[in-house]
Design a protein around this motif. Sequence first.
Motif, short mmCIF file in Angstrom:
data_model
loop_
_atom_site.label_atom_id
_atom_site.label_comp_id
_atom_site.label_asym_id
_atom_site.label_seq_id
_atom_site.Cartn_x
_atom_site.Cartn_y
_atom_site.Cartn_z
N UNK A 140 16.42 22.30 -55.51
CA UNK A 140 16.48 23.40 -56.48
C UNK A 140 15.14 23.44 -57.21
N UNK A 141 14.68 24.64 -57.51
CA UNK A 141 13.44 24.85 -58.27
C UNK A 141 13.75 25.84 -59.39
N UNK A 142 13.33 25.52 -60.60
CA UNK A 142 13.56 26.43 -61.72
C UNK A 142 12.39 26.47 -62.68
N UNK A 143 12.20 27.62 -63.30
CA UNK A 143 11.16 27.79 -64.32
C UNK A 143 11.79 28.34 -65.58
N UNK A 144 11.15 28.04 -66.70
CA UNK A 144 11.58 28.55 -68.01
C UNK A 144 10.45 29.45 -68.51
N UNK A 145 10.60 30.76 -68.42
CA UNK A 145 9.50 31.64 -68.80
C UNK A 145 9.14 31.57 -70.29
N UNK A 146 10.12 31.29 -71.14
CA UNK A 146 9.89 31.21 -72.58
C UNK A 146 10.76 30.13 -73.18
N UNK A 150 3.98 27.93 -57.00
CA UNK A 150 2.74 27.19 -56.93
C UNK A 150 2.64 26.24 -58.12
N UNK A 151 2.29 25.00 -57.82
CA UNK A 151 1.97 24.03 -58.87
C UNK A 151 0.47 24.11 -59.08
N UNK A 202 3.61 24.51 -63.47
CA UNK A 202 4.23 25.45 -62.54
C UNK A 202 3.90 26.89 -62.91
N UNK A 203 3.55 27.67 -61.91
CA UNK A 203 3.33 29.10 -62.10
C UNK A 203 4.61 29.74 -62.62
N UNK A 249 -0.66 22.90 -55.34
CA UNK A 249 -0.17 23.34 -54.04
C UNK A 249 1.16 24.06 -54.15
N UNK A 250 1.66 24.57 -53.03
CA UNK A 250 2.93 25.28 -52.97
C UNK A 250 4.09 24.29 -52.79
N UNK A 251 5.21 24.63 -53.40
CA UNK A 251 6.44 23.86 -53.27
C UNK A 251 7.56 24.84 -52.99
N UNK A 252 8.41 24.52 -52.01
CA UNK A 252 9.54 25.40 -51.68
C UNK A 252 10.79 24.57 -51.43
#
Length: 156
Positions: A19-25, A37-38, A43-44, A144-147
Amino acid sequence: MSELAELIAGWAQPGRIEWIGVRPDRRAPMTAVEELTLTANGLDGDRGRAGKRAVTLIQQEHLSAIGSYLGQGSVAPDILRRNLVVSGINLSALKGREVRVGDAVLRFTVICAPCSRMEEALGKGAYSAVRGHGGWCAEVVQPGRVKLGDVVQPVD
């Protein structure tokens, strides 16, 4: 290399990104993504910070442990607000090491301790349930890229 050093350096099998997750704010809901992309700063698309805490990781196996301590099923990864969920390799054994994650290389730095928001998100006792199972923070050594499905393993 001593026998103990050799044992510490060993690992049974590579892990895998589940699983990959980002928190925009700040306090915004996590957004699950299939790849990203890291960068040298983290993380982007994530509001995280550069340096020793640029990326957060947690073991998939610990999601069910945390849930069991709370008398419920496995905890959803977005509730814990970690960026990468990894299965199949003991993340604690990778502290201080360089680890290949997809095309990127990370260095595990410090534990990712639970915050007081765990009680808000999961209920009474959640802070203690996450202790020792909250994952790791890492710095980006090589962008680099992570998927999803990418291999996670120490750089030997």
